[in-house]
Scaffold this motif. Sequence first.
Motif, PDB file in Angstrom:
ATOM      1  N   PHE A  52       0.818  -1.207   0.000  1.00  0.00           N
ATOM      2  CA  PHE A  52       0.000   0.000   0.000  1.00  0.00           C
ATOM      3  C   PHE A  52       0.857   1.264   0.000  1.00  0.00           C
ATOM      4  O   PHE A  52       0.642   2.164  -0.803  1.00  0.00           O
ATOM      5  CB  PHE A  52      -0.910   0.025   1.239  1.00  0.00           C
ATOM      6  CG  PHE A  52      -1.882  -1.118   1.318  1.00  0.00           C
ATOM      7  CD1 PHE A  52      -3.216  -0.923   0.974  1.00  0.00           C
ATOM      8  CD2 PHE A  52      -1.489  -2.380   1.738  1.00  0.00           C
ATOM      9  CE1 PHE A  52      -4.127  -1.968   1.056  1.00  0.00           C
ATOM     10  CE2 PHE A  52      -2.396  -3.434   1.825  1.00  0.00           C
ATOM     11  CZ  PHE A  52      -3.715  -3.220   1.475  1.00  0.00           C
ATOM     12  N   PHE A  53       1.846   1.280   0.908  1.00  0.00           N
ATOM     13  CA  PHE A  53       2.657   2.481   1.099  1.00  0.00           C
ATOM     14  C   PHE A  53       4.136   2.096   1.167  1.00  0.00           C
ATOM     15  O   PHE A  53       4.521   1.270   1.989  1.00  0.00           O
ATOM     16  CB  PHE A  53       2.258   3.201   2.393  1.00  0.00           C
ATOM     17  CG  PHE A  53       0.773   3.437   2.515  1.00  0.00           C
ATOM     18  CD1 PHE A  53       0.132   4.372   1.720  1.00  0.00           C
ATOM     19  CD2 PHE A  53       0.015   2.713   3.426  1.00  0.00           C
ATOM     20  CE1 PHE A  53      -1.229   4.590   1.829  1.00  0.00           C
ATOM     21  CE2 PHE A  53      -1.343   2.921   3.549  1.00  0.00           C
ATOM     22  CZ  PHE A  53      -1.976   3.863   2.741  1.00  0.00           C
ATOM     23  N   ILE A  54       4.951   2.724   0.310  1.00  0.00           N
ATOM     24  CA  ILE A  54       6.379   2.417   0.252  1.00  0.00           C
ATOM     25  C   ILE A  54       7.161   3.617   0.784  1.00  0.00           C
ATOM     26  O   ILE A  54       7.081   4.705   0.209  1.00  0.00           O
ATOM     27  CB  ILE A  54       6.824   2.118  -1.190  1.00  0.00           C
ATOM     28  CG1 ILE A  54       5.985   0.962  -1.777  1.00  0.00           C
ATOM     29  CG2 ILE A  54       8.308   1.798  -1.254  1.00  0.00           C
ATOM     30  CD1 ILE A  54       6.199   0.749  -3.258  1.00  0.00           C
ATOM     31  N   PRO A  55       7.908   3.487   1.901  1.00  0.00           N
ATOM     32  CA  PRO A  55       8.686   4.612   2.432  1.00  0.00           C
ATOM     33  C   PRO A  55       9.694   5.105   1.406  1.00  0.00           C
ATOM     34  O   PRO A  55      10.329   4.313   0.703  1.00  0.00           O
ATOM     35  CB  PRO A  55       9.391   4.002   3.658  1.00  0.00           C
ATOM     36  CG  PRO A  55       8.573   2.807   4.012  1.00  0.00           C
ATOM     37  CD  PRO A  55       8.046   2.277   2.718  1.00  0.00           C
ATOM     38  N   SER A  56       9.838   6.427   1.305  1.00  0.00           N
ATOM     39  CA  SER A  56      10.750   6.999   0.329  1.00  0.00           C
ATOM     40  C   SER A  56      11.269   8.328   0.860  1.00  0.00           C
ATOM     41  O   SER A  56      10.926   8.748   1.977  1.00  0.00           O
ATOM     42  CB  SER A  56      10.045   7.180  -1.015  1.00  0.00           C
ATOM     43  OG  SER A  56      10.961   7.589  -2.003  1.00  0.00           O
ATOM     44  N   TYR A  57      12.103   9.004   0.072  1.00  0.00           N
ATOM     45  CA  TYR A  57      12.654  10.300   0.440  1.00  0.00           C
ATOM     46  C   TYR A  57      12.731  11.202  -0.783  1.00  0.00           C
ATOM     47  O   TYR A  57      12.755  10.732  -1.913  1.00  0.00           O
ATOM     48  CB  TYR A  57      14.061  10.144   1.045  1.00  0.00           C
ATOM     49  CG  TYR A  57      14.069   9.494   2.402  1.00  0.00           C
ATOM     50  CD1 TYR A  57      13.996  10.253   3.547  1.00  0.00           C
ATOM     51  CD2 TYR A  57      14.109   8.103   2.529  1.00  0.00           C
ATOM     52  CE1 TYR A  57      13.971   9.665   4.804  1.00  0.00           C
ATOM     53  CE2 TYR A  57      14.091   7.500   3.778  1.00  0.00           C
ATOM     54  CZ  TYR A  57      14.024   8.294   4.907  1.00  0.00           C
ATOM     55  OH  TYR A  57      13.998   7.702   6.135  1.00  0.00           O
ATOM     56  N   TYR A  58      12.790  12.500  -0.534  1.00  0.00           N
ATOM     57  CA  TYR A  58      12.975  13.480  -1.604  1.00  0.00           C
ATOM     58  C   TYR A  58      13.855  14.609  -1.078  1.00  0.00           C
ATOM     59  O   TYR A  58      14.011  14.766   0.136  1.00  0.00           O
ATOM     60  CB  TYR A  58      11.632  14.046  -2.068  1.00  0.00           C
ATOM     61  CG  TYR A  58      10.929  14.922  -1.065  1.00  0.00           C
ATOM     62  CD1 TYR A  58      11.078  16.314  -1.083  1.00  0.00           C
ATOM     63  CD2 TYR A  58      10.120  14.369  -0.059  1.00  0.00           C
ATOM     64  CE1 TYR A  58      10.443  17.118  -0.159  1.00  0.00           C
ATOM     65  CE2 TYR A  58       9.481  15.172   0.875  1.00  0.00           C
ATOM     66  CZ  TYR A  58       9.643  16.544   0.821  1.00  0.00           C
ATOM     67  OH  TYR A  58       9.018  17.338   1.744  1.00  0.00           O
ATOM     68  N   ASN A  59      14.446  15.369  -1.974  1.00  0.00           N
ATOM     69  CA  ASN A  59      15.276  16.507  -1.595  1.00  0.00           C
ATOM     70  C   ASN A  59      14.442  17.778  -1.637  1.00  0.00           C
ATOM     71  O   ASN A  59      13.807  18.076  -2.656  1.00  0.00           O
ATOM     72  CB  ASN A  59      16.470  16.642  -2.533  1.00  0.00           C
ATOM     73  CG  ASN A  59      17.476  15.518  -2.347  1.00  0.00           C
ATOM     74  OD1 ASN A  59      17.652  15.019  -1.239  1.00  0.00           O
ATOM     75  ND2 ASN A  59      18.133  15.112  -3.414  1.00  0.00           N
ATOM     76  N   ASP A  60      14.446  18.532  -0.524  1.00  0.00           N
ATOM     77  CA  ASP A  60      13.680  19.769  -0.498  1.00  0.00           C
ATOM     78  C   ASP A  60      14.470  20.899  -1.157  1.00  0.00           C
ATOM     79  O   ASP A  60      15.523  20.659  -1.765  1.00  0.00           O
ATOM     80  CB  ASP A  60      13.290  20.128   0.941  1.00  0.00           C
ATOM     81  CG  ASP A  60      14.505  20.391   1.830  1.00  0.00           C
ATOM     82  OD1 ASP A  60      15.627  20.532   1.295  1.00  0.00           O
ATOM     83  OD2 ASP A  60      14.329  20.463   3.058  1.00  0.00           O
ATOM     84  N   ALA A  61      13.967  22.126  -1.044  1.00  0.00           N
ATOM     85  CA  ALA A  61      14.607  23.266  -1.706  1.00  0.00           C
ATOM     86  C   ALA A  61      16.016  23.508  -1.182  1.00  0.00           C
ATOM     87  O   ALA A  61      16.858  24.083  -1.890  1.00  0.00           O
ATOM     88  CB  ALA A  61      13.746  24.514  -1.512  1.00  0.00           C
ATOM     89  N   LYS A  62      16.292  23.064   0.058  1.00  0.00           N
ATOM     90  CA  LYS A  62      17.623  23.232   0.635  1.00  0.00           C
ATOM     91  C   LYS A  62      18.529  22.034   0.352  1.00  0.00           C
ATOM     92  O   LYS A  62      19.597  21.911   0.937  1.00  0.00           O
ATOM     93  CB  LYS A  62      17.504  23.438   2.142  1.00  0.00           C
ATOM     94  CG  LYS A  62      16.745  24.706   2.533  1.00  0.00           C
ATOM     95  CD  LYS A  62      16.674  24.830   4.049  1.00  0.00           C
ATOM     96  CE  LYS A  62      15.905  26.068   4.473  1.00  0.00           C
ATOM     97  NZ  LYS A  62      15.809  26.179   5.954  1.00  0.00           N
TER      98      LYS A  62
END
Length: 239
Positions: A52-62
Amino acid sequence: MSELKVINLEGQLVTDSREVAEMIGKEHKELMRSIRQYSGVLTSAKLRSLDFFIPSYYNDAKKEQRPCFLLTRKGCDMVANKMIGDKGILFTAAYVTRFEEMENQIKQPISSTKALLQAALEQEERIGFVEGRVESLENNMRIDGGQEYRISKNGKSKVVECLGGIDTKAYKEISKRAFSQFWNEFKRYFEIPRYGELPKVRFDEALQFINEWSPNTAMRMEVKALNAQQHLPLGSEQQ
């Protein structure tokens, strides 16, 4: 309502929780909180929350990494089922349409050399994306509940040991300061706001830190003096 973006991740169609939050008019942190709650219920029922839900990451503006989730069609179903009114209807229509469009694209046969080359390039990009994602997850995944409990237990035991035990005068009078010193040094060393944010890859290092920790010189001297008073012969303190 913006168009929902759906990507093909190694044969699994998913969409980003940020996309979903924007579409349903909800703050991303609130949606993340709800998803964590859903995942906890699924895990308790011995169901695979990753379906259902796969943990992930993204890079913010900083350029700093922030957590997010990749939602499968099942995950979108669960979010939609919790919604009422027009937003729920529109979100359901949007994700069903986009997932079906992507499924149809996957089923279409590739007939030309140009299309084959394009598909190969896209596959290579996806592999690089997945490998980078896996490496990022491995490096940034937080410790689980069992590891968090072990750090808490070992940390408490270490402080009690350094104070001479829970029945000592030092423990009774300065344990609060000793625990504060220990956890402040722990968080400063690992550069985290709370010990539960410790990356999994540094768990063994954390256990070693706890094993080798001792109070600063001033506190060690204070512990020694307090515990020495505790063992003075009766009446010697008044002499």
